[in-house]
Design a protein around this motif. Structure first.
Motif, short mmCIF file in Angstrom:
data_model
loop_
_atom_site.label_atom_id
_atom_site.label_comp_id
_atom_site.label_asym_id
_atom_site.label_seq_id
_atom_site.Cartn_x
_atom_site.Cartn_y
_atom_site.Cartn_z
N GLY A 268 0.81 -1.22 0.00
CA GLY A 268 0.00 0.00 0.00
C GLY A 268 0.84 1.26 0.00
N ARG A 269 1.90 1.27 0.78
CA ARG A 269 2.73 2.47 0.88
C ARG A 269 3.60 2.66 -0.37
NH1 ARG A 269 6.58 2.61 4.06
NH2 ARG A 269 6.76 0.41 4.67
N GLY A 270 3.97 1.53 -1.00
CA GLY A 270 4.94 1.61 -2.09
C GLY A 270 4.36 1.69 -3.48
N LEU A 271 3.06 1.37 -3.64
CA LEU A 271 2.47 1.35 -4.98
C LEU A 271 2.68 2.66 -5.74
CD1 LEU A 271 0.99 -0.82 -6.63
CD2 LEU A 271 -1.16 0.18 -5.86
N PRO A 272 2.62 3.84 -5.08
CA PRO A 272 2.86 5.09 -5.82
C PRO A 272 4.29 5.24 -6.35
CG PRO A 272 1.62 5.52 -3.81
CD PRO A 272 2.09 4.09 -3.73
N MET A 273 5.22 4.39 -5.92
CA MET A 273 6.59 4.47 -6.45
C MET A 273 6.68 4.00 -7.89
SD MET A 273 9.11 3.03 -3.45
CE MET A 273 8.46 1.37 -3.61
N LEU A 274 5.72 3.19 -8.33
CA LEU A 274 5.82 2.59 -9.66
C LEU A 274 5.72 3.66 -10.75
CD1 LEU A 274 3.58 -0.61 -9.44
CD2 LEU A 274 6.08 -0.50 -9.46
N ARG A 275 6.51 3.49 -11.79
CA ARG A 275 6.35 4.31 -12.97
C ARG A 275 5.03 3.98 -13.66
NH1 ARG A 275 12.39 3.47 -15.62
NH2 ARG A 275 13.54 4.79 -14.16
N GLU A 276 4.62 4.83 -14.60
CA GLU A 276 3.42 4.55 -15.38
C GLU A 276 3.55 3.17 -16.04
OE1 GLU A 276 0.63 6.51 -15.73
OE2 GLU A 276 1.53 7.76 -14.16
N GLY A 277 2.52 2.34 -15.86
CA GLY A 277 2.54 1.01 -16.46
C GLY A 277 3.44 0.03 -15.75
N GLY A 284 5.32 -14.02 -2.22
CA GLY A 284 5.47 -14.40 -0.82
C GLY A 284 4.77 -13.40 0.06
N ALA A 285 4.65 -13.74 1.32
CA ALA A 285 3.93 -12.86 2.25
C ALA A 285 4.60 -12.89 3.63
CB ALA A 285 2.47 -13.29 2.36
N LEU A 286 5.93 -12.79 3.64
CA LEU A 286 6.65 -12.83 4.90
C LEU A 286 6.26 -11.67 5.81
CD1 LEU A 286 10.21 -13.78 3.58
CD2 LEU A 286 8.67 -15.24 4.88
N GLY A 287 5.82 -10.55 5.22
CA GLY A 287 5.43 -9.38 6.01
C GLY A 287 3.95 -9.32 6.33
N GLY A 288 3.20 -10.31 5.88
CA GLY A 288 1.76 -10.36 6.16
C GLY A 288 0.96 -10.51 4.88
N HIS A 289 -0.14 -11.29 4.96
CA HIS A 289 -0.93 -11.56 3.77
C HIS A 289 -2.17 -10.69 3.64
CE1 HIS A 289 -2.49 -14.33 6.93
NE2 HIS A 289 -3.66 -13.98 6.43
N ASP A 290 -2.50 -9.91 4.66
CA ASP A 290 -3.61 -8.97 4.56
C ASP A 290 -3.06 -7.64 4.06
OD1 ASP A 290 -5.63 -10.67 5.47
OD2 ASP A 290 -5.09 -10.30 7.56
N VAL A 291 -3.42 -7.29 2.83
CA VAL A 291 -2.85 -6.12 2.16
C VAL A 291 -3.96 -5.16 1.79
CG1 VAL A 291 -1.65 -5.35 0.07
CG2 VAL A 291 -0.87 -7.40 1.26
N ALA A 292 -3.73 -3.85 2.03
CA ALA A 292 -4.67 -2.82 1.62
C ALA A 292 -3.92 -1.75 0.84
CB ALA A 292 -5.34 -2.19 2.85
N PHE A 293 -4.55 -1.23 -0.22
CA PHE A 293 -3.92 -0.16 -0.99
C PHE A 293 -4.99 0.72 -1.62
CE2 PHE A 293 -4.20 -3.87 -3.78
CZ PHE A 293 -4.81 -3.35 -4.92
N ASP A 294 -4.57 1.91 -2.02
CA ASP A 294 -5.45 2.86 -2.70
C ASP A 294 -5.60 2.40 -4.14
OD1 ASP A 294 -6.67 4.99 -3.96
OD2 ASP A 294 -5.42 6.52 -2.99
N VAL A 295 -6.77 1.89 -4.50
CA VAL A 295 -6.96 1.32 -5.83
C VAL A 295 -6.80 2.37 -6.93
CG1 VAL A 295 -9.46 1.64 -5.97
CG2 VAL A 295 -8.39 -0.33 -7.10
N ARG A 296 -6.92 3.65 -6.59
CA ARG A 296 -6.72 4.70 -7.60
C ARG A 296 -5.29 4.72 -8.11
NH1 ARG A 296 -9.05 9.43 -3.91
NH2 ARG A 296 -7.68 8.26 -2.51
#
Length: 361
Positions: A268-277, A284-296
């Motif tokens: 969730g915190r890192g998704l905005p780091m991605l370039r366009e596309g 894996g899920a060593l840090g946890g399997h319940d994930v939330a992110f801003d779908v926008r």
């Protein structure tokens, strides 16, 4: 698959009636691993009998022993990678060895070849088939002196300069890593972020991404950063501090692909780091399997979140080409004799090492 590479023939001893093995007798702690003498497996038609020279450990070994995978609709059920495990079970997915016998309708010239076994059990026969089972989970594996495998899953690496321990390090960790690179469409010139970079899959991702010509930012802990850098990372990020802030400062143009074995809140915190596309590939899920992110942040930037489980037959064939040319050099953290499999799994679980832990039957 077998190729026409030169054959390293050695005098083969007579085959025994039984062999040493370490079997998982129940789900639980390392106390459920027992050393035993068991009947020598006999190769069926289309199978090879492989003398195990080295078998590498994976987190899958720990989670299968613990029964930690759950079942659809029952996440707390004791189960292996793809469901209930038949017990007792010989663990060990990652085998390097040599062929000592073949079953009916199989070329006897294959005997004596130095090989690596593709441990996956697939849902089809084509190069894009999906893994639906695993040696050491759905069938007996390499915590033993010998193991059988289908001939079309046995790959000739006779000419490889890699050691047996290094070859055994490849199938699951490097196969999973190569599957992530392929599904994430990583190419030369890309900037990638690798999480969990000191683990088996993480270190494989660092090496394979560099081999492919990508710029690699690697996340690890402070006492392992130098070893991750030595494996080929262009920049290292200490997970004890703000990973997103460090990643942003390490590259001005964003990340093309995140190769993630940790998941958790970093998604969730890192998704905005991605370039366009860009792509976020999760294996894996060593840090946890319940994930939330801003779908926008997903649809407005044409980003992709990709699930990646192991490899396809096509991916594994590419990996074996890399093995034959020693395009990567797997790092060996420690080796143990077969009977010390419980101690080896305990060391793996402590996660204080960098590289692979290997048993030598």
């Amino acid at each position: 698959m077998f190729t026409d590479q030169c054959n390293h023939h050695e005098a083969l001893p007579p085959l025994p009636d039984d062999m040493r093995a370490v079997r998982m007798t129940a789900h639980g702690g390392v106390e459920v691993l027992e050393s035993a003498r068991v009947p020598l497996p006999r190769p069926a038609a289309g199978e090879a009998l492989v003398q195990v020279r080295a078998v590498a450990l994976n987190n899958t070994d720990l989670w299968t022993r613990q029964g930690a995978y759950g079942l659809p609709g029952d996440p707390d059920a004791l189960a292996g990678w793809r469901g209930p495990v038949t017990l007792p079970r010989i663990q060990g997915a990652d085998v390097a060895g040599r062929v000592v016998a073949v079953g009916a309708d199989t070329d006897a010239a294959l005997v004596g070849r130095r090989v690596v076994i593709d441990p996956a059990i697939y849902d089809g026969s084509g190069p894009e088939a999906n893994p639906v089972g695993l040696m050491g989970s759905e069938r007996d594996g390499g915590y033993a002196e010998y193991v059988t495998a289908p001939v079309d899953r046995v790959h000739d690496v006779s000419g490889s300069p890699l050691s047996d321990d290094q070859l055994a390090s490849l199938p699951t960790a490097y196969g999973t890593a190569l599957g992530m690179l392929e599904r994430g469409r990583v190419t030369a010139g890309h900037t990638v972020l690798v999480t969990g970079a000191s683990g088996g899959v993480g270190l494989a991702l660092v090496q394979l991404a560099r081999e492919r010509g990508a710029t690699v930012l690697a996340v690890s802990s402070g006492d392992k950063l130098d070893e991750v850098r030595a494996a080929g990372a262009d920049a290292v990020i200490d997970r004890a501090h703000d990973v997103v802030a460090q990643a942003r400062s390490a590259t001005t143009d964003g990340i093309d692909v995140v190769l993630d074995v940790v998941a958790g809140d970093l998604v969730g915190r890192g998704l905005p780091m991605l370039r366009e596309g860009g792509s976020w590939v999760i294996a894996g899920a060593l840090g946890g399997h319940d994930v939330a992110f801003d779908v926008r942040r997903l649809y407005l930037h044409n980003a992709r979140i990709v699930g990646s489980s192991m490899h396809t037959p096509g991916h594994f064939a590419l990996l074996m080409d890399i093995a034959r040319s020693a395009g990567v050099q797997p790092v060996i953290a420690a080796t143990f004799p077969l009977e010390q499999a419980p101690e080896a799994q305990e060391q793996l679980a402590r996660r204080r090492h960098v590289g692979k832990i290997v048993l030598n039957p």
